[in-house]
Design a protein around this motif. Structure first.
Motif, PDB file in Angstrom:
ATOM      1  N   GLY A  49      -4.919  14.830  10.145  1.00 31.19           N
ATOM      2  CA  GLY A  49      -6.086  15.054   9.315  1.00 31.19           C
ATOM      3  C   GLY A  49      -6.489  13.764   8.636  1.00 31.19           C
ATOM      4  N   LEU A  50      -6.501  13.797   7.318  1.00 37.72           N
ATOM      5  CA  LEU A  50      -6.923  12.665   6.520  1.00 37.72           C
ATOM      6  C   LEU A  50      -5.824  11.615   6.426  1.00 37.72           C
ATOM      7  N   THR A  51      -6.205  10.345   6.471  1.00 38.42           N
ATOM      8  CA  THR A  51      -5.283   9.249   6.169  1.00 38.42           C
ATOM      9  C   THR A  51      -5.840   8.510   4.956  1.00 38.42           C
TER      10      THR A  51
ATOM     11  N   SER B 286       0.821  -1.205   0.000  1.00 36.38           N
ATOM     12  CA  SER B 286       0.000   0.000   0.000  1.00 36.38           C
ATOM     13  C   SER B 286       0.858   1.260   0.000  1.00 36.38           C
ATOM     14  N   LEU B 287       0.261   2.319  -0.531  1.00 33.11           N
ATOM     15  CA  LEU B 287       0.786   3.669  -0.373  1.00 33.11           C
ATOM     16  C   LEU B 287      -0.174   4.395   0.555  1.00 33.11           C
ATOM     17  N   VAL B 288       0.356   4.949   1.636  1.00 30.26           N
ATOM     18  CA  VAL B 288      -0.471   5.624   2.639  1.00 30.26           C
ATOM     19  C   VAL B 288      -0.001   7.063   2.772  1.00 30.26           C
ATOM     20  N   PHE B 289      -0.958   7.987   2.731  1.00 26.71           N
ATOM     21  CA  PHE B 289      -0.670   9.395   3.029  1.00 26.71           C
ATOM     22  C   PHE B 289      -1.327   9.739   4.360  1.00 26.71           C
ATOM     23  N   VAL B 290      -0.563  10.340   5.253  1.00 25.96           N
ATOM     24  CA  VAL B 290      -1.097  10.831   6.524  1.00 25.96           C
ATOM     25  C   VAL B 290      -0.945  12.341   6.512  1.00 25.96           C
ATOM     26  N   SER B 291      -2.062  13.062   6.546  1.00 23.78           N
ATOM     27  CA  SER B 291      -2.000  14.518   6.457  1.00 23.78           C
ATOM     28  C   SER B 291      -2.004  15.144   7.839  1.00 23.78           C
ATOM     29  N   VAL B 292      -1.485  16.340   7.905  1.00 22.68           N
ATOM     30  CA  VAL B 292      -1.388  17.102   9.159  1.00 22.68           C
ATOM     31  C   VAL B 292      -2.006  18.460   8.919  1.00 22.68           C
TER      32      VAL B 292
END
Length: 384
Positions: free
Chosen positions: A78-80, A62-68
């Motif tokens: 924020g959004l994951t 997986s590619l995961v983005f964790v926003s701040v």
């Protein structure tokens, strides 16, 4: 993928794509995990360890983005967003663009990119861990006006899995801690309250049926068991009575009640009221009811509760379930309007100037559904 309005920070420490496909990214989003001293951007291992808590499952390939979001030092998660790893370097930019498009709809200040990939017997390392995806993720974040915190890789998200950094000449890395031993992991778990499942398939399991459920569906599929249409007032009263039972942990849906609810949801005004329940304080009770109907009703009658289940799941931050329910609803009825609306929010858009940008993610879905139910309500995004 997955979003919702973020709460104040906590104090202190068939037709359509198949599940997991690249065409409709599957994501999970937290319901707004707060930070304060709990969010330390200089401790990436703790942030990686918390990813399964934010998603609700351990991601693989997986590619995961964790926003701040928020101004430093009042950062908060924020959004994951999770998507399947692109199969080739040629598709890496497109996959990253779609995922960042959902993040951009929530306008975060910064984001971390994480590639989760088990390298197998060859052992971990930047090349085997898809440095091409890390580079594409960084480029897309920059193009969307989101500051990249870091581009990281990990062989998994469990305690003891290895992690490292794609950025050169950075040499940080090591072994992941147990999320339960970190302030961020514990805070996210308490805030979310979901169990961490072993993988995405376990999240989607409620959408599929066992032998007993299939026999029940066969009974309800009989032409003699067709649901009778009801009036809007009667259907809404039946809906609220079921939500009362769900709130009291007494909800039991037999065949007769399942058919009655099926007939009620065929009425447009009742579906509007059902959507209002998804957006209001009864959302948890509504989600329980939709899940029961998804298991009970045959095709194509289950398309309505599937779409409503997708709405509830996306609004509370469960992007994996929202994506799976949306895909199943569109497989039952490719022209299902509500399922198409949820799918559009899941896709998002990278261009903040696009009219679709304000409808991306859970926050965008809430705005869009509110506008659909009350066209005269002021559009709070227009003043931005």
């Amino acid at each position: 993928m997955t979003a919702c309005p973020q709460p104040d920070p906590l104090p202190g420490p068939g037709p359509g794509p198949s599940p997991g496909s690249e065409d409709l990214p599957a994501t999970g989003w937290p319901p707004g995990t707060a930070s304060g001293p709990g969010l330390r951007l200089d401790r990436p291992a703790e942030l990686i360890a918390a990813v399964p808590v934010l998603l609700g499952f351990h991601p693989r390939d997986s590619l995961v983005f964790v926003s701040v979001t928020g101004p430093h030092p009042h950062d908060r998660l924020g959004l994951t967003v999770r998507v399947d790893l692109p199969r080739s370097s040629a598709s890496a930019r497109r996959v990253c663009r779609e995922a960042v498009g959902v993040l951009a709809g929530e306008r975060p200040a910064r984001a971390l990119a994480l590639v989760v990939r088990d390298p197998g017997p060859a052992g971990p390392g930047p090349r085997r861990s898809r440095r091409d995806v890390g580079a594409a993720a960084r480029r897309e974040l920059l193009d969307a006006g989101i500051e990249p915190i870091a581009a990281l890789w990990a062989t998994g998200t469990r305690a003891g899995d290895r992690w490292g950094c794609f950025d050169l000449p950075c040499t940080c890395g090591g072994l992941l801690p147990d999320a339960a031993s970190t302030t961020l992991g514990v805070t996210a778990a308490v805030r979310d309250g979901r169990a961490v499942l072993p993988d995405r398939a376990a999240v989607l399991a409620p959408l599929y049926s066992d032998a007993g459920t299939r026999r029940r569906r066969a009974r309800l599929r009989d032409p003699g068991a067709a649901p009778a249409r009801v009036g809007a007032a009667t259907g809404t009263a039946l809906l609220d009575a079921c939500l009362d039972e769900a709130a009291a942990s007494r909800l039991v849906v037999d065949d007769r009640l399942a058919l009655a609810l099926c007939g009620a949801l065929d009425v447009g005004d009742v579906r509007d009221e059902a959507l209002r329940r998804c957006l209001g304080p009864r959302a948890a009770d509504a989600e329980q009811l939709w899940a029961v109907l998804v298991a009970a009703l045959p095709s194509p009658q289950r398309a309505h509760p599937l779409a409503l289940l997708a709405v509830c799941a996306l609004l509370r931050g469960d992007g994996a379930l929202a994506t799976g329910a949306t895909e199943r609803a569109l497989a039952e009825r490719p022209d299902h309007v509500l399922a198409g609306v949820v799918a559009a929010s899941l896709h998002g858009t990278r261009d903040p100037r696009s009219p679709a940008a304000r409808w991306a993610g859970p926050g965008g879905l809430r705005r869009l559904l509110t506008a659909m139910l009350d066209p005269d309500a002021p559009d709070e995004t227009a003043a931005r």
